[in-house]
Write a protein that holds these residues in place. Sequence first.
Motif, PDB file in Angstrom:
ATOM      1  N   MET A   1       0.852  -1.173   0.000  1.00 28.62           N
ATOM      2  CA  MET A   1       0.000   0.000   0.000  1.00 28.62           C
ATOM      3  C   MET A   1       0.899   1.237   0.000  1.00 28.62           C
ATOM      4  SD  MET A   1      -2.871   1.259   2.784  1.00 28.62           S
ATOM      5  CE  MET A   1      -3.871  -0.185   2.571  1.00 28.62           C
ATOM      6  N   ILE A   2       0.439   2.282  -0.670  1.00 27.01           N
ATOM      7  CA  ILE A   2       1.163   3.544  -0.767  1.00 27.01           C
ATOM      8  C   ILE A   2       0.316   4.666  -0.165  1.00 27.01           C
ATOM      9  CG2 ILE A   2       2.143   5.249  -2.356  1.00 27.01           C
ATOM     10  CD1 ILE A   2       3.685   2.619  -2.330  1.00 27.01           C
ATOM     11  N   CYS A   3       0.956   5.520   0.634  1.00 30.61           N
ATOM     12  CA  CYS A   3       0.314   6.726   1.148  1.00 30.61           C
ATOM     13  C   CYS A   3       0.974   7.920   0.462  1.00 30.61           C
ATOM     14  CB  CYS A   3       0.475   6.820   2.663  1.00 30.61           C
ATOM     15  SG  CYS A   3      -0.309   8.285   3.370  1.00 30.61           S
ATOM     16  N   ARG A   4       0.186   8.705  -0.243  1.00 28.42           N
ATOM     17  CA  ARG A   4       0.652   9.909  -0.928  1.00 28.42           C
ATOM     18  C   ARG A   4       0.318  11.107  -0.041  1.00 28.42           C
ATOM     19  NH1 ARG A   4       1.192  12.021  -6.445  1.00 28.42           N
ATOM     20  NH2 ARG A   4       0.214  14.066  -6.572  1.00 28.42           N
ATOM     21  N   VAL A   5       1.318  11.920   0.303  1.00 23.40           N
ATOM     22  CA  VAL A   5       1.143  13.009   1.255  1.00 23.40           C
ATOM     23  C   VAL A   5       1.524  14.327   0.602  1.00 23.40           C
ATOM     24  CG1 VAL A   5       1.890  13.946   3.486  1.00 23.40           C
ATOM     25  CG2 VAL A   5       1.674  11.464   3.181  1.00 23.40           C
ATOM     26  N   ARG A   6       0.676  15.332   0.792  1.00 23.50           N
ATOM     27  CA  ARG A   6       0.983  16.683   0.320  1.00 23.50           C
ATOM     28  C   ARG A   6       0.488  17.671   1.360  1.00 23.50           C
ATOM     29  NH1 ARG A   6      -1.266  20.982  -1.152  1.00 23.50           N
ATOM     30  NH2 ARG A   6      -3.294  20.048  -1.433  1.00 23.50           N
ATOM     31  N   ARG A   7       1.297  18.715   1.607  1.00 21.62           N
ATOM     32  CA  ARG A   7       0.924  19.746   2.569  1.00 21.62           C
ATOM     33  C   ARG A   7       0.772  21.087   1.871  1.00 21.62           C
ATOM     34  NH1 ARG A   7       5.417  20.188   6.618  1.00 21.62           N
ATOM     35  NH2 ARG A   7       6.561  20.135   4.670  1.00 21.62           N
ATOM     36  N   ILE A  35     -10.304   5.818 -10.187  1.00 23.17           N
ATOM     37  CA  ILE A  35      -8.939   5.373 -10.466  1.00 23.17           C
ATOM     38  C   ILE A  35      -8.735   3.971  -9.891  1.00 23.17           C
ATOM     39  CG2 ILE A  35      -6.492   5.893 -10.058  1.00 23.17           C
ATOM     40  CD1 ILE A  35      -7.668   8.871  -9.490  1.00 23.17           C
ATOM     41  N   PRO A  36      -8.335   3.019 -10.722  1.00 16.85           N
ATOM     42  CA  PRO A  36      -8.089   1.660 -10.208  1.00 16.85           C
ATOM     43  C   PRO A  36      -7.014   1.681  -9.120  1.00 16.85           C
ATOM     44  CG  PRO A  36      -8.087   1.676 -12.613  1.00 16.85           C
ATOM     45  CD  PRO A  36      -8.106   3.110 -12.163  1.00 16.85           C
ATOM     46  N   GLY A  37      -7.302   1.084  -7.993  1.00 18.06           N
ATOM     47  CA  GLY A  37      -6.342   1.013  -6.908  1.00 18.06           C
ATOM     48  C   GLY A  37      -6.351   2.199  -5.957  1.00 18.06           C
ATOM     49  N   PHE A  38      -7.162   3.216  -6.240  1.00 13.97           N
ATOM     50  CA  PHE A  38      -7.313   4.349  -5.319  1.00 13.97           C
ATOM     51  C   PHE A  38      -8.259   3.900  -4.219  1.00 13.97           C
ATOM     52  CE2 PHE A  38      -9.948   8.282  -4.430  1.00 13.97           C
ATOM     53  CZ  PHE A  38      -9.047   8.833  -3.532  1.00 13.97           C
ATOM     54  N   LEU A  39      -7.790   3.967  -2.971  1.00 13.16           N
ATOM     55  CA  LEU A  39      -8.554   3.419  -1.852  1.00 13.16           C
ATOM     56  C   LEU A  39      -9.321   4.463  -1.064  1.00 13.16           C
ATOM     57  CD1 LEU A  39      -5.777   0.966  -0.616  1.00 13.16           C
ATOM     58  CD2 LEU A  39      -7.730   0.463  -2.131  1.00 13.16           C
ATOM     59  N   SER A  40      -8.670   5.588  -0.738  1.00  4.20           N
ATOM     60  CA  SER A  40      -9.345   6.628   0.038  1.00  4.20           C
ATOM     61  C   SER A  40      -8.488   7.881   0.072  1.00  4.20           C
ATOM     62  CB  SER A  40      -9.640   6.144   1.468  1.00  4.20           C
ATOM     63  OG  SER A  40      -8.440   5.895   2.173  1.00  4.20           O
ATOM     64  N   MET A  58      -3.519  10.422   0.563  1.00  6.12           N
ATOM     65  CA  MET A  58      -4.237   9.577  -0.385  1.00  6.12           C
ATOM     66  C   MET A  58      -3.679   8.168  -0.267  1.00  6.12           C
ATOM     67  SD  MET A  58      -4.443  12.051  -3.729  1.00  6.12           S
ATOM     68  CE  MET A  58      -5.627  11.004  -4.589  1.00  6.12           C
ATOM     69  N   TRP A  59      -4.563   7.200  -0.277  1.00  5.98           N
ATOM     70  CA  TRP A  59      -4.185   5.805  -0.075  1.00  5.98           C
ATOM     71  C   TRP A  59      -4.420   5.033  -1.374  1.00  5.98           C
ATOM     72  CZ3 TRP A  59      -2.001   5.023   4.639  1.00  5.98           C
ATOM     73  CH2 TRP A  59      -2.236   6.010   5.599  1.00  5.98           C
ATOM     74  N   PHE A  60      -3.377   4.356  -1.833  1.00  2.79           N
ATOM     75  CA  PHE A  60      -3.418   3.570  -3.061  1.00  2.79           C
ATOM     76  C   PHE A  60      -2.917   2.167  -2.780  1.00  2.79           C
ATOM     77  CE2 PHE A  60      -2.949   7.957  -4.420  1.00  2.79           C
ATOM     78  CZ  PHE A  60      -3.761   8.057  -5.544  1.00  2.79           C
ATOM     79  N   GLN A  93       5.833  18.975  -4.734  1.00  7.08           N
ATOM     80  CA  GLN A  93       5.953  17.538  -4.937  1.00  7.08           C
ATOM     81  C   GLN A  93       5.237  16.819  -3.787  1.00  7.08           C
ATOM     82  OE1 GLN A  93       7.990  15.994  -7.572  1.00  7.08           O
ATOM     83  NE2 GLN A  93       7.702  18.053  -8.343  1.00  7.08           N
ATOM     84  N   SER A  94       4.554  15.753  -4.132  1.00  8.10           N
ATOM     85  CA  SER A  94       3.955  14.903  -3.108  1.00  8.10           C
ATOM     86  C   SER A  94       4.975  13.855  -2.691  1.00  8.10           C
ATOM     87  CB  SER A  94       2.706  14.207  -3.656  1.00  8.10           C
ATOM     88  OG  SER A  94       1.699  15.145  -3.923  1.00  8.10           O
ATOM     89  N   ALA A  95       4.907  13.463  -1.430  1.00  7.98           N
ATOM     90  CA  ALA A  95       5.771  12.395  -0.918  1.00  7.98           C
ATOM     91  C   ALA A  95       4.986  11.091  -0.943  1.00  7.98           C
ATOM     92  CB  ALA A  95       6.227  12.721   0.501  1.00  7.98           C
ATOM     93  N   HIS A  96       5.676  10.007  -1.239  1.00  8.03           N
ATOM     94  CA  HIS A  96       5.037   8.695  -1.316  1.00  8.03           C
ATOM     95  C   HIS A  96       5.716   7.749  -0.340  1.00  8.03           C
ATOM     96  CE1 HIS A  96       4.022  10.733  -5.036  1.00  8.03           C
ATOM     97  NE2 HIS A  96       2.904  10.039  -4.973  1.00  8.03           N
ATOM     98  N   TYR A  97       4.915   7.144   0.506  1.00  7.59           N
ATOM     99  CA  TYR A  97       5.427   6.254   1.532  1.00  7.59           C
ATOM    100  C   TYR A  97       4.865   4.853   1.326  1.00  7.59           C
ATOM    101  CZ  TYR A  97       6.627  10.580   3.918  1.00  7.59           C
ATOM    102  OH  TYR A  97       7.146  11.814   4.234  1.00  7.59           O
TER     103      TYR A  97
END
Length: 107
Positions: A1-7, A35-40, A58-60, A93-97
């Motif tokens: 799972m990936i968490c996309r973070v932007r402030r 979007i396929p795989g977009f969770l919340s 954003m959770w993917f 830029q968004s960070a991806h974790y």
Amino acid sequence: MICRVRRGWSTKENADAYERIVRGQVVPGIEARRIPGFLSIDLVRRDRAEDVEFMTLMWFDALDSVRAFMGEDYETAHVPAAARAVLPDFDEQSAHYEVLDRRDQPR
């Protein structure tokens, strides 16, 4: 799972307007894309002495799903013009974790 973070940081005067834009336009626009795989998506707000900080999470299910959302330049922040108009400072830029451990709790 990936968490996309932007402030982003707003003035106190524009904070409510920014929140309305994100909740009323940006998030529904993303959801409508199915979007396929977009969770919340989560929007959080923190009032500070000098400004108001917002963060979207954003959770993917995978990085490929993030690419389906943003394309190959997936790290670029998604900040539509209406939101930029009331948000003087934001992460370009968004960070991806990679989510290593996420535990939903029983209610």
